[in-house]
Design a protein around this motif. Sequence first.
Motif, PDB file in Angstrom:
ATOM      1  N   LEU A 163       0.821  -1.206   0.000  1.00  0.00           N
ATOM      2  CA  LEU A 163       0.000   0.000   0.000  1.00  0.00           C
ATOM      3  C   LEU A 163       0.861   1.265   0.000  1.00  0.00           C
ATOM      4  N   ILE A 164       1.934   1.262   0.782  1.00  0.00           N
ATOM      5  CA  ILE A 164       2.806   2.444   0.825  1.00  0.00           C
ATOM      6  C   ILE A 164       3.531   2.615  -0.499  1.00  0.00           C
ATOM      7  N   THR A 165       3.766   1.508  -1.214  1.00  0.00           N
ATOM      8  CA  THR A 165       4.413   1.593  -2.521  1.00  0.00           C
ATOM      9  C   THR A 165       3.513   2.317  -3.518  1.00  0.00           C
ATOM     10  N   VAL A 166       2.229   1.968  -3.524  1.00  0.00           N
ATOM     11  CA  VAL A 166       1.285   2.652  -4.412  1.00  0.00           C
ATOM     12  C   VAL A 166       1.237   4.141  -4.084  1.00  0.00           C
ATOM     13  N   TYR A 167       1.204   4.444  -2.792  1.00  0.00           N
ATOM     14  CA  TYR A 167       1.197   5.843  -2.338  1.00  0.00           C
ATOM     15  C   TYR A 167       2.423   6.594  -2.854  1.00  0.00           C
ATOM     16  N   LEU A 168       3.593   5.971  -2.781  1.00  0.00           N
ATOM     17  CA  LEU A 168       4.827   6.619  -3.211  1.00  0.00           C
ATOM     18  C   LEU A 168       4.897   6.768  -4.728  1.00  0.00           C
ATOM     19  N   LEU A 169       4.380   5.782  -5.459  1.00  0.00           N
ATOM     20  CA  LEU A 169       4.375   5.877  -6.922  1.00  0.00           C
ATOM     21  C   LEU A 169       3.484   7.021  -7.391  1.00  0.00           C
ATOM     22  N   ILE A 170       2.344   7.186  -6.733  1.00  0.00           N
ATOM     23  CA  ILE A 170       1.466   8.321  -7.056  1.00  0.00           C
ATOM     24  C   ILE A 170       2.174   9.625  -6.717  1.00  0.00           C
ATOM     25  N   GLY A 171       2.790   9.657  -5.536  1.00  0.00           N
ATOM     26  CA  GLY A 171       3.485  10.861  -5.105  1.00  0.00           C
ATOM     27  C   GLY A 171       4.623  11.248  -6.025  1.00  0.00           C
ATOM     28  N   GLN A 172       5.313  10.256  -6.581  1.00  0.00           N
ATOM     29  CA  GLN A 172       6.425  10.527  -7.486  1.00  0.00           C
ATOM     30  C   GLN A 172       5.957  11.322  -8.701  1.00  0.00           C
ATOM     31  N   ALA A 173       4.749  11.008  -9.168  1.00  0.00           N
ATOM     32  CA  ALA A 173       4.197  11.724 -10.325  1.00  0.00           C
ATOM     33  C   ALA A 173       3.674  13.104  -9.933  1.00  0.00           C
ATOM     34  N   VAL A 174       2.950  13.175  -8.819  1.00  0.00           N
ATOM     35  CA  VAL A 174       2.308  14.426  -8.409  1.00  0.00           C
ATOM     36  C   VAL A 174       3.322  15.471  -7.970  1.00  0.00           C
ATOM     37  N   ARG A 175       4.406  15.030  -7.314  1.00  0.00           N
ATOM     38  CA  ARG A 175       5.376  15.985  -6.763  1.00  0.00           C
ATOM     39  C   ARG A 175       6.138  16.767  -7.829  1.00  0.00           C
ATOM     40  N   THR A 176       6.032  16.346  -9.101  1.00  0.00           N
ATOM     41  CA  THR A 176       6.706  17.094 -10.165  1.00  0.00           C
ATOM     42  C   THR A 176       6.060  18.454 -10.403  1.00  0.00           C
ATOM     43  N   THR A 177       4.796  18.608 -10.024  1.00  0.00           N
ATOM     44  CA  THR A 177       4.089  19.874 -10.256  1.00  0.00           C
ATOM     45  C   THR A 177       3.547  20.492  -8.973  1.00  0.00           C
ATOM     46  N   LEU A 178       3.818  19.871  -7.840  1.00  0.00           N
ATOM     47  CA  LEU A 178       3.231  20.333  -6.585  1.00  0.00           C
ATOM     48  C   LEU A 178       4.320  20.529  -5.537  1.00  0.00           C
ATOM     49  N   SER A 179       4.217  21.604  -4.752  1.00  0.00           N
ATOM     50  CA  SER A 179       5.203  21.847  -3.689  1.00  0.00           C
ATOM     51  C   SER A 179       5.066  20.791  -2.596  1.00  0.00           C
ATOM     52  N   LEU A 180       6.146  20.622  -1.843  1.00  0.00           N
ATOM     53  CA  LEU A 180       6.179  19.603  -0.793  1.00  0.00           C
ATOM     54  C   LEU A 180       5.057  19.774   0.217  1.00  0.00           C
ATOM     55  N   MET A 181       4.921  20.966   0.787  1.00  0.00           N
ATOM     56  CA  MET A 181       3.944  21.190   1.845  1.00  0.00           C
ATOM     57  C   MET A 181       2.512  21.065   1.338  1.00  0.00           C
ATOM     58  N   THR A 182       2.267  21.537   0.121  1.00  0.00           N
ATOM     59  CA  THR A 182       0.917  21.419  -0.449  1.00  0.00           C
ATOM     60  C   THR A 182       0.559  19.951  -0.650  1.00  0.00           C
TER      61      THR A 182
END
Length: 295
Positions: A163-182
């Motif tokens: 489950l944490i792997t899926v979370y991180l894979l999604i985050g890897q894509a989203v973090r390219t356009t989104l700031s860390l805190m947001t």
Amino acid sequence: MSKKSPVINPYVVVIIAVLSISTSAILVRVATAPPGIIAFYRLLLTIIIMLPYVLKYRQRFKELHMKTAVLCIIAGIFLGFHFILWFQSLSYTSVASSVVLVTLQPLFAFAGAIMIFKENVRAAGVTGALLAVAGSVIITWGDFTVSGQAFYGDILALTACLLITVYLLIGQAVRTTLSLMTYTFMVYTSSTVTLFLFNFLAQNRFYPYPGLDWLMFLLLAILPMLLGHSLLNWAVKWVGVTTISMSILGEPVGSSILAYIFFDEIIRSQQLIGSLIILIGISIYLKFGTRKHDH
């Protein structure tokens, strides 16, 4: 993305983050509340601490694209259930077994990248993957011979790892356009809502709990969340995903030492051998497994 030099050495930040994350299993063990409640207050207190930032930069949230917001919500749901299953696993198996199995995340993450992004793997990568799997089998086999409950706890920890792997894979894509805190606030909020609904449906009481539990909830928010997960998300900009994934493997060592100190929990031979094989296998996989690509 800007590559300005960081104010703090990112490798120092990674060390601080791993040490902070290593406290998680110990704090969960000390708390007497149900796993779902521990996870809920861990996330709730985290987003409360982050509220000043949200109020200051609220315009950033108004500018979020719908697709990005939905991905953050989905990532938060997976993160929430990761905590539920992992915390539950600590009620059945040892800290050492649970933490080692849940930190197989780098292996699953790279396997997901191969299947989803079609990355090439060298023979050494296959060898490393097989070694890591063999190590996890040794750990779970040792628990199975001790008790069926411990084996069940290991299965919960492995599921939490997926489950944490899926979370991180999604985050890897989203973090390219989104700031860390947001990003982290969106995800943590989604996790908090998920955990609230889970506890409500499970009829877990939200209060009262002893003062020690509330202290553990607060420490979980400050140490493994804000000084752990959030700092790793910050450091990844400079040290890369592979280094972050590799650093997570230090968590079982720290957790096992703390479990020995606070709970007198002895590391059995199966756990020691399995843990060493996992660390060797993942080290080989991360160092030699995938071909480098130009970015």
